[in-house]
Design a protein around this motif. Structure first.
Motif, PDB file in Angstrom:
ATOM      1  N   ARG A  32       0.807  -1.224   0.000  1.00 15.70           N
ATOM      2  CA  ARG A  32       0.000   0.000   0.000  1.00 15.70           C
ATOM      3  C   ARG A  32       0.842   1.277   0.000  1.00 15.70           C
ATOM      4  NH1 ARG A  32      -5.184  -1.488   0.445  1.00 15.70           N
ATOM      5  NH2 ARG A  32      -5.658  -3.446   1.511  1.00 15.70           N
ATOM      6  N   VAL A  87       5.000   5.972  -2.050  1.00 18.33           N
ATOM      7  CA  VAL A  87       3.959   6.985  -2.233  1.00 18.33           C
ATOM      8  C   VAL A  87       3.635   7.695  -0.924  1.00 18.33           C
ATOM      9  CG1 VAL A  87       2.977   5.778  -4.215  1.00 18.33           C
ATOM     10  CG2 VAL A  87       2.111   5.268  -1.922  1.00 18.33           C
ATOM     11  N   TYR A 118      -6.685   2.587 -14.881  1.00 16.04           N
ATOM     12  CA  TYR A 118      -6.498   2.092 -13.520  1.00 16.04           C
ATOM     13  C   TYR A 118      -7.732   1.330 -13.072  1.00 16.04           C
ATOM     14  CZ  TYR A 118      -9.584   5.873 -12.055  1.00 16.04           C
ATOM     15  OH  TYR A 118     -10.677   6.707 -11.909  1.00 16.04           O
ATOM     16  N   THR A 139      -2.527   3.132  -4.759  1.00 20.18           N
ATOM     17  CA  THR A 139      -2.147   4.222  -5.658  1.00 20.18           C
ATOM     18  C   THR A 139      -0.771   3.968  -6.259  1.00 20.18           C
ATOM     19  OG1 THR A 139      -1.850   6.620  -5.827  1.00 20.18           O
ATOM     20  CG2 THR A 139      -1.290   5.588  -3.702  1.00 20.18           C
ATOM     21  N   GLN A 140      -0.615   2.798  -6.870  1.00 17.52           N
ATOM     22  CA  GLN A 140       0.666   2.407  -7.453  1.00 17.52           C
ATOM     23  C   GLN A 140       0.528   2.225  -8.963  1.00 17.52           C
ATOM     24  OE1 GLN A 140       3.582   2.274  -6.127  1.00 17.52           O
ATOM     25  NE2 GLN A 140       3.308   2.053  -3.916  1.00 17.52           N
ATOM     26  N   TRP A 198       1.868   6.904 -10.764  1.00 11.27           N
ATOM     27  CA  TRP A 198       1.182   6.638  -9.504  1.00 11.27           C
ATOM     28  C   TRP A 198       0.124   7.724  -9.315  1.00 11.27           C
ATOM     29  CZ3 TRP A 198       1.398   9.772  -4.902  1.00 11.27           C
ATOM     30  CH2 TRP A 198       2.102  10.970  -5.088  1.00 11.27           C
ATOM     31  N   GLY A 199      -0.599   7.659  -8.190  1.00  7.40           N
ATOM     32  CA  GLY A 199      -1.482   8.754  -7.815  1.00  7.40           C
ATOM     33  C   GLY A 199      -2.926   8.618  -8.237  1.00  7.40           C
ATOM     34  N   LEU A 200      -3.335   7.433  -8.716  1.00  8.40           N
ATOM     35  CA  LEU A 200      -4.732   7.204  -9.092  1.00  8.40           C
ATOM     36  C   LEU A 200      -5.405   6.295  -8.060  1.00  8.40           C
ATOM     37  CD1 LEU A 200      -4.314   6.798 -12.943  1.00  8.40           C
ATOM     38  CD2 LEU A 200      -5.618   8.584 -11.762  1.00  8.40           C
ATOM     39  N   PRO A 201      -6.725   6.375  -7.929  1.00  7.49           N
ATOM     40  CA  PRO A 201      -7.428   5.556  -6.921  1.00  7.49           C
ATOM     41  C   PRO A 201      -7.573   4.104  -7.348  1.00  7.49           C
ATOM     42  CG  PRO A 201      -9.007   6.874  -8.143  1.00  7.49           C
ATOM     43  CD  PRO A 201      -7.646   7.312  -8.618  1.00  7.49           C
TER      44      PRO A 201
END
Length: 301
Positions: free
Chosen positions: A70, A109, A212, A219-220, A226-229
């Motif tokens: 995570r 992250v 995604y 969020t990988q 990165w940075g997406l749900p």
């Protein structure tokens, strides 16, 4: 009674936290980069053209493994078997390696940092810096990748034109014995500057398209993405497409996710500046006719 409830709540919270920390997954990605080189117009034997095409194909397709939890992930390039040649030997990659990744990209992250293992002229570097904050625009378009429903997201990346400028300068190399003054004169006359690299337009911005899956709520993603749900299963930047073709979640055997540690620590900006300097030196040696020589292929000291 309230004290007992508090103890119960804390126990439940710690149990969930332990499960969250224990979560781990693995994704296999295939990366393919499009390389446009017009060989048909070149006066090269057909057999040599075929070898060049095979080499380009071999170098433009790579497989990666992303191990993630995570908070952290490690993106590792899988080793590629050498291609056997007709004379029984092995066809290796180009002997000269100015700057390339060694196949280990770690990102966290939570701390929003990354460590990228890279090699330049035989010397190992550890590029340590902050993660890029992608300004993702979430869309409603969906598609299936394997068994997972994925949603589309886009972002714009401003291209660092440094590499293009350096490669163009390299493309102006003196292959016909021109002096520096003659090269400068040719450069001023755009009708004479007909090299392949000189005709490449330097892009200003590139649209990144990512897919995604919220079904894997982390969020990988592959490489710097990165940075997406949800886990990013596909990325396309116009020239390179990265597609996930296998996912394993919570396998019995866990893998250690840690940053690479071998190499000289350096920031991304410092590495880019060093790369530009070495590229300039190499292009000057090439222009002056010194195309070989192991002395210039490694750092001194």
């Amino acid at each position: 009674m309230s004290k007992q409830l508090l103890i119960l709540f804390l126990g439940f919270y710690c149990f969930n936290l332990a499960n969250a920390q224990d979560f781990q997954g693995k994704a296999i990605y295939l990366s393919k980069t499009t390389v446009d080189i017009d060989l048909d117009s070149r006066q090269i034997p057909e057999e040599q053209k075929q070898r060049i095409r095979e080499r380009i194909k071999n170098n433009s397709e790579r497989s990666y493994e992303l191990v993630f939890d995570r908070t952290a992930s490690l993106y590792v390039q899988e080793e590629k078997l050498e291609v056997p040649t007709t004379n029984g030997g092995n066809r290796r990659g180009p002997r000269f390696s100015l700057g390339q990744g060694t196949g280990k990209y770690y990102k966290n992250v939570q701390s929003q940092s990354y460590v990228n293992a890279s090699e330049m002229l035989g010397k190992q570097f550890l590029i340590k810096d902050s993660l890029r904050n992608w300004a993702w625009k979430l869309g409603s378009e969906t598609k299936k990748i394997g068994n997972y429903t994925c949603y589309k997201a886009t972002a714009t990346k401003e291209v660092d034109t440094l590499d293009f400028r350096q490669f163009r300068r390299f493309g102006r190399g003196d292959r016909q014995g021109n002096t520096t003054a003659e090269n400068d004169t040719i450069q001023k006359d755009s009708t004479k500057n007909n090299s392949l690299l000189a005709r490449i337009d330097t892009p200003k911005n590139v649209e990144i398209v990512a897919w995604y899956s919220p079904e894997i709520p982390i969020t990988q993603g592959p490489g710097p993405y990165w940075g997406l749900p949800g886990l990013i299963l596909e990325v396309n930047d116009g020239r390179t497409a990265i597609l996930c073709n296998k996912i394993v979640l919570n396998a019995e055997e866990k893998e250690e996710i840690k940053a690479p540690s071998k190499g000289k620590a350096i920031t991304q900006k410092e590495y880019d500046e060093l790369f530009a300097e070495k590229m300039k030196e190499f292009s000057e040696r090439f222009r002056n006719g010194n195309r070989g020589g192991g002395n210039g292929r490694r750092f001194g000291g």
